[in-house]
Design an enzyme around this catalytic site. Structure first.
Site, PDB file in Angstrom:
ATOM      1  N   TYR A 144      39.621  89.233   9.979  1.00 22.74           N
ATOM      2  CA  TYR A 144      40.541  89.228   8.569  1.00 22.74           C
ATOM      3  C   TYR A 144      41.853  88.204   8.470  1.00 22.74           C
ATOM      4  O   TYR A 144      42.495  88.622   9.657  1.00 22.74           O
ATOM      5  CB  TYR A 144      40.757  90.566   7.836  1.00 22.74           C
ATOM      6  CG  TYR A 144      41.200  90.552   6.611  1.00 22.74           C
ATOM      7  CD1 TYR A 144      40.496  90.128   5.511  1.00 22.74           C
ATOM      8  CD2 TYR A 144      42.519  91.299   6.516  1.00 22.74           C
ATOM      9  CE1 TYR A 144      41.502  90.242   4.195  1.00 22.74           C
ATOM     10  CE2 TYR A 144      43.193  91.232   5.141  1.00 22.74           C
ATOM     11  CZ  TYR A 144      42.607  90.650   4.223  1.00 22.74           C
ATOM     12  OH  TYR A 144      43.216  90.694   2.816  1.00 22.74           O
ATOM     13  N   ASP A 238      46.639  85.013  14.912  1.00 20.95           N
ATOM     14  CA  ASP A 238      47.090  85.674  13.867  1.00 20.95           C
ATOM     15  C   ASP A 238      47.425  87.107  14.441  1.00 20.95           C
ATOM     16  O   ASP A 238      46.398  88.115  14.536  1.00 20.95           O
ATOM     17  CB  ASP A 238      45.915  85.997  12.819  1.00 20.95           C
ATOM     18  CG  ASP A 238      46.374  86.789  11.853  1.00 20.95           C
ATOM     19  OD1 ASP A 238      47.542  87.441  11.776  1.00 20.95           O
ATOM     20  OD2 ASP A 238      45.416  86.873  10.704  1.00 20.95           O
ATOM     21  N   LYS A 266      53.118  93.113   9.132  1.00 20.69           N
ATOM     22  CA  LYS A 266      53.208  94.618   9.207  1.00 20.69           C
ATOM     23  C   LYS A 266      54.327  95.029  10.001  1.00 20.69           C
ATOM     24  O   LYS A 266      55.458  95.084   9.426  1.00 20.69           O
ATOM     25  CB  LYS A 266      51.939  94.724   9.846  1.00 20.69           C
ATOM     26  CG  LYS A 266      50.626  94.546   9.049  1.00 20.69           C
ATOM     27  CD  LYS A 266      49.221  95.060   9.474  1.00 20.69           C
ATOM     28  CE  LYS A 266      48.325  94.806   8.277  1.00 20.69           C
ATOM     29  NZ  LYS A 266      47.207  93.951   8.373  1.00 20.69           N
TER      30      LYS A 266
END
Ligand SMILES: *Cc1c(COP(=O)(O)O)cnc(C)c1O
Length: 431
Positions: A144, A238, A266
């Site tokens: 994702y 990522d 995050k």
């Protein structure tokens, strides 16, 4: 257990919010029942509106690596609040956070802050296309990378499947330059390279965390780095989930690879909306105002978010909790396996640093296909028993559980008790 107030808020919330949530996973759809509404959190604990207390493994899906409301972080936020919320002009704290980030990732000379992981990734893709002058990208099924059009591609079966949008509203044209490969299968990447010569970048979660935790084999990740380099393709790593979590220098530090472009999110904001992408000078100098790649943000580098990010990363650097995380994850892994064996439940436990989760399957989980062999009905039973016994897990089989420095031995004994009960419930219901 009492969940009356959550039920009440859920009913109220549905009126003006879509499904009463602002991000789909929070609706608890894949585990059934109603979503739990949170009142507050402190340290390793989170409290719902009915006053139930849980050890929190969701940690807002990763950012709260120190646990909730760490004292030093809270002070830094309070100091920043008193100076103003946002200026639309540069501040010293942006420079400070940029230095911490660039020092942590050796492949990064410059960084650009944005407001989310989604933004970081879509900007990184635009940059890779501009830098290489090529259009196609390869992503791995089950990974994702946020909800931008080009990356919402269904993970089709087979290696050279057509790229079909994974969401309504995404036109086929938006994903026709997105090619799919299989995680941990270097031949699936080689095949795409043989079929297409217009590939700007390969994007990967260095440790997948969005199909449950799936580690890359050493060989796979090393070969991926080699192949991209020799074919003049940028490797976009990522690290929105793994950055500052697997190690201070992200999964790249542990895996011994260096990205061309790194995406962060995050943990970097410590609970405030921050994302970032960074690379060596040659690449980053393509970005406006130095270069022709446009990318901007009204609230990018927001002073409160920067203050929170700096305080969080400094605390992490000081504490260096990564070995302790490893120990806690080992304890959890053993506990899960023991409880499963005792009750005759088939599970696989995957973990990497402070990310861990069990899959209810016999098969080794190495990619999206094997992850999907997990029995989600068993997970549902397990999940609600854990809730009943004071442990807040992500409400999906395919989300990682996160560890925080605030978690104590006592918390872990409580979690062990809950796991034993929950695993027995799984056996009673499904075996
Ligand atoms: C969470 C996540 C994103 C998206 O970040 P948002 O802040 O939710 O937009 C992108 N990539 C990875 C690997 C993630 O885990």
């Amino acid at each position: 257990m009492k969940l009356e107030k959550s039920i009440e808020l859920y009913t109220k919330g549905k009126k003006n919010l879509v499904g009463a949530v602002n991000s789909p996973v929070r609706a608890f759809k894949s585990v059934g029942g109603i979503p739990i509404f949170i009142h507050k959190a402190k340290g390793s604990k989170i409290y719902d509106v009915d006053g139930n207390e849980y050890v929190d493994f969701v940690l807002s899906y990763g950012p709260m690596i120190l646990g909730h409301r760490n004292k030093k972080v809270e002070k830094a936020i309070e100091r920043a609040l008193k100076r103003g919320y946002t200026f639309g002009a540069s501040t010293y704290n942006e420079i400070r956070l940029a230095k911490i980030v660039c020092d942590a990732f050796p492949g990064m000379d410059k960084v650009r802050f944005v407001n989310s992981g989604t933004e970081a990734v879509l900007s990184a893709i635009r940059l890779a296309r501009a830098f290489t002058g090529k259009n196609k990208i390869i992503k791995f099924s089950g990974c994702y990378h946020g909800h931008s059009d080009a990356l919402l591609v269904a993970a089709g079966s087979g290696l050279a499947t057509l790229s079909l949008p994974g969401s309504k509203g995404v036109p086929e044209e938006a994903v026709q330059n997105t090619l799919i490969a299989e995680y941990n299968n270097i031949n699936s990447v080689k095949l795409q390279l043989k079929l297409h010569d217009d590939i700007a970048a390969v994007i990967i979660e260095p440790v997948a965390g969005n199909m449950g935790v799936v580690k890359p084999t050493n060989e796979f990740i090393k070969q991926l780095r080699e192949i991209t380099e020799t074919n003049n393709i940028l490797l976009i790593v990522d690290e929105v989930m793994t950055g500052f979590r697997s190690k201070f220098g992200g999964a790249q530090e542990l895996l011994g690879i260096q990205a061309d472009i790194t995406c962060l999110g995050k943990v970097i904001g410590g609970g405030f909306p921050v994302g970032a992408y960074g690379a060596r000078n040659e690449i980053m100098e393509m970005v406006a105002p130095l270069g022709p790649v446009y990318q901007a943000g009204t609230l990018s580098g927001n002073p409160i978010a920067m203050a929170c990010g700096i305080a969080t990363l400094k605390e992490l650097q000081e504490r260096n909790p990564y070995e302790d995380f490893e120990k806690t994850a080992t304890f959890l892994s053993r506990t899960l396996k023991k409880a499963a064996a005792k009750n005759g439940v088939d599970i696989q436990v995957n973990r990497f640093g402070s990310m861990i989760n069990p899959f209810f399957t016999k098969e080794k989980v190495v990619n999206f296909k094997t992850a999907q062999t997990s029995d989600t009905k068993k997970f549902k039973t397990f999940f609600w028993k854990m809730i009943e016994n004071g442990v807040f897990l992500p409400p999906s089989q395919f989300e990682a559980w996160f560890l925080a420095t605030a978690m104590s031995k006592r918390d872990m004994y409580k979690v062990r008790g809950a796991i034993n009960i929950a695993m027995k419930a799984v056996a009673d219901k499904h075996n």
